[in-house]
Every structure is written in structure tokens, then in C-alpha cells.
Enzyme design. Structure first.
Site, PDB file in Angstrom:
ATOM      1  N   GLU A 167      -4.517  -3.787  15.588  1.00  0.00           N
ATOM      2  CA  GLU A 167      -3.991  -4.217  16.569  1.00  0.00           C
ATOM      3  C   GLU A 167      -4.866  -3.522  17.903  1.00  0.00           C
ATOM      4  OE1 GLU A 167      -1.798  -2.935  14.495  1.00  0.00           O
ATOM      5  OE2 GLU A 167      -1.626  -4.687  13.441  1.00  0.00           O
TER       6      GLU A 167
ATOM      7  N   SER B 298       0.802  -1.100  -0.045  1.00  0.00           N
ATOM      8  CA  SER B 298      -0.031   0.141  -0.120  1.00  0.00           C
ATOM      9  C   SER B 298       0.827   1.185   0.034  1.00  0.00           C
ATOM     10  CB  SER B 298      -0.762   0.048   1.190  1.00  0.00           C
ATOM     11  OG  SER B 298      -1.790  -1.110   1.261  1.00  0.00           O
TER      12      SER B 298
ATOM     13  N   ARG C   7      -0.690  -9.008  -3.979  1.00  0.00           N
ATOM     14  CA  ARG C   7      -0.199  -9.525  -2.965  1.00  0.00           C
ATOM     15  C   ARG C   7      -1.636 -10.423  -2.253  1.00  0.00           C
ATOM     16  NH1 ARG C   7       3.170  -5.960   0.781  1.00  0.00           N
ATOM     17  NH2 ARG C   7       4.782  -7.503   0.966  1.00  0.00           N
ATOM     18  N   THR C   8      -1.089 -11.717  -2.094  1.00  0.00           N
ATOM     19  CA  THR C   8      -2.376 -12.413  -1.032  1.00  0.00           C
ATOM     20  C   THR C   8      -1.865 -12.311   0.162  1.00  0.00           C
ATOM     21  OG1 THR C   8      -2.855 -14.039  -3.123  1.00  0.00           O
ATOM     22  CG2 THR C   8      -3.246 -14.524  -0.755  1.00  0.00           C
TER      23      THR C   8
ATOM     24  N   HIS D  85      -3.937  -2.334  -4.054  1.00  0.00           N
ATOM     25  CA  HIS D  85      -2.925  -3.451  -4.611  1.00  0.00           C
ATOM     26  C   HIS D  85      -3.550  -3.684  -6.078  1.00  0.00           C
ATOM     27  CE1 HIS D  85      -0.746  -4.724  -1.042  1.00  0.00           C
ATOM     28  NE2 HIS D  85      -1.794  -4.376  -0.523  1.00  0.00           N
TER      29      HIS D  85
END
Length: 276
Positions: free
Chosen positions: A196, A42, A95-96, A74
Site C-alpha cells: 500500500e 505467513s 492459499r491462493t 506457504h
């Protein structure tokens, strides 16, 4: 959540699938071998335009084992770029993420494919939260080391790989010849997709982490297994939970990437241009 018909599902050999994918890339781009690979996280997407001349751009879904990215920011393409000195860079815009639930094989498939194309250097980038109060949103930092807190690994069976100097000191010093002000820190991958909690951020800080995100660490392990030299960059898109005075949002991540895009893309292109 895993597609039972996917080429990477057991009992398939993931390295054989990567070789097939590399052959697909050679056929679709007309470039037999790549020297460097870079995964654009990103905020880093514009760098592909600055590295050199684009030889070919292909949808990642046309290459064996690749999936359409689930995340905005992405681009879902693979691009072959030729530098001024004639080297070829494989730019991965697909991207996975681990949190998508497809399994680690699919997370690291792009890295293993890059190695199968011949790339000896893997540049991994991401957008992430920062724990250092001196960092500001939009600031790029080098990754010096990592904490893999996903409780998972791309290594299968009795595969023992040394992780010392996972992120190349040589390449970090090379990056500082482009920008001597670059700071560095320890990247921490958590499972996600939730951001988080403040308590989790305090835990990460207590065990030595400086950066928190949801990608990169598993890919770096796979790159080391493949024998690649690794360089990592994080774009600090926000201060982490409990440090930031405001709630976190994906929109904030995208906005920080857009605001920093010109600076970080030029930085990344210039660093890649010096890699030998």
C-alpha cells in the site's frame, strides 16, 4: 491468467467441486470428517506441529481444485491432525491469493472444501501490516472485523449473507483465555500484490482499518456463507507504509514471521485446543 481447464471455472458448481475435494481429502488421509480447519498464513506454519498428532500430510495439488502456492512461506500441503481429545483439524498450508489473478472461486476453494469436510470452525491467519503505532513487528492480534476493499466477492447471484459479528466474539474471548494481552483490530484486504502507498494507508485508517493485507477477507465471507464460526489472527510483520520508517519488503515479512514463529505457533495451537 486463468486456466480455462480448471475444475472451478464456469459453468462448474464451486460447491460441488468442494465436495469432490473433500472426498479426495477423506480418501487420501483416511479421515472421514474434520471438526476444525485452519489456514496458515505467513509466519504461522509451525503451529501444525503443535496442534496434535499428524495423521496424514498430502500435497494440495492432489486434491481437486487446489493449486500450488505462488508465495514463499506457504507450504503447499494439506495436513490432517488429531488432537489429544480425538478431534480432527484440517491444516491448510496452500492459499491462493487474489492477486494471482485466478478468480475468487479459487481463492475461497480451500474454505469451501474445509466446510465440505465437516469443519464447523474456520481459523484464518495471515501476516499483515499494522496501523497502530503501539504494535510491534512479530505481534499477533485478533481480527475483530474487516473491510473488503478488493471490489470483489465470493458470493454469486442474489446471495445475501449477514456480516454482523463475522469474527466470532465467543472465539475471540476464548483466545484471550490463552493470552489475555491480545489486542484486536479491523483487517483490511486490498488487491495487491503491490504494498500500500502511504496515502492508501491513511485512507484505510480513515475508514476504520487497523491492519492491511492481501488475503483473508474473501475467505471469511465464504466461511460465513458456509455457516462456519470464524476466528482470525494477524501477525503484524511491519508497520504500514507511511508509518514504518523504512521501505516495505517481502523479506521483512518472512523475517518477522521466523522471529515470532515459536510464540505465535504455540498461541495458535493452544487456542485451537480449547475450541469446542
Amino acid at each position: 491468467m486463468t486456466d480455462p481447464s480448471h475444475p472451478l471455472d464456469f459453468p462448474a458448481d464451486p460447491f460441488e467441486v468442494a465436495r469432490t475435494a473433500a472426498a479426495d481429502i477423506a480418501r487420501l488421509t483416511g479421515v472421514e470428517r474434520h471438526d476444525i480447519a485452519v489456514t496458515l498464513g505467513s509466519g504461522w506454519g509451525r503451529a501444525a506441529e503443535l496442534i496434535g498428532e499428524t495423521v496424514a500430510t498430502i500435497p494440495a495439488t492432489e486434491v481437486t481444485g487446489f493449486s500450488k502456492p505462488a508465495l514463499a512461506g506457504h507450504v503447499g500441503t494439506l495436513r490432517s491432525v488429531r488432537t489429544e481429545d480425538g478431534r480432527h483439524v484440517l491444516v491448510i498450508g496452500a492459499r491462493t491469493h487474489y492477486y494471482e489473478g485466478h478468480g475468487v472461486r479459487r481463492v475461497v476453494h480451500s474454505v469451501r472444501t474445509a466446510a465440505a469436510t465437516g469443519a464447523k470452525t474456520m481459523v484464518l491467519t495471515n501476516g499483515a501490516g499494522g496501523l497502530k503505532r503501539s504494535w510491534e513487528p512479530g505481534q499477533p492480534v485478533l481480527i475483530s472485523d474487516q473491510l473488503n476493499l478488493t471490489s470483489d466477492t465470493p458470493l454469486e447471484g442474489a446471495t445475501f449473507i449477514d456480516m454482523t459479528d463475522l469474527y466470532s466474539p465467543r472465539l475471540r474471548e476464548l483466545a484471550r483465555t490463552v493470552d489475555a494481552t491480545l489486542d484486536e483490530g479491523v483487517y483490511t484486504q486490498l488487491r495487491g500484490p503491490q504494498y500500500e502507498t502511504p496515502a492508501e494507508v491513511r485512507m484505510v485508517g480513515a475508514v476504520g482499518g487497523d491492519i492491511v493485507g492481501m488475503s483473508t477477507a474473501l475467505e471469511a465471507i465464504a466461511a460465513r456463507q458456509a455457516g462456519m464460526e470464524i476466528l482470525g489472527f494477524s501477525l503484524i510483520t511491519n508497520l504500514a507504509a507511511g508509518i514504518s520508517p523504512t521501505p516495505l519488503s517481502h523479506e521483512e515479512v518472512i523475517e518477522a514471521g521466523k522471529n515470532a514463529e515459536e510464540r505465535i505457533s504455540r498461541l495458535l495451537a493452544d487456542v485451537i485446543g480449547r475450541i469446542r
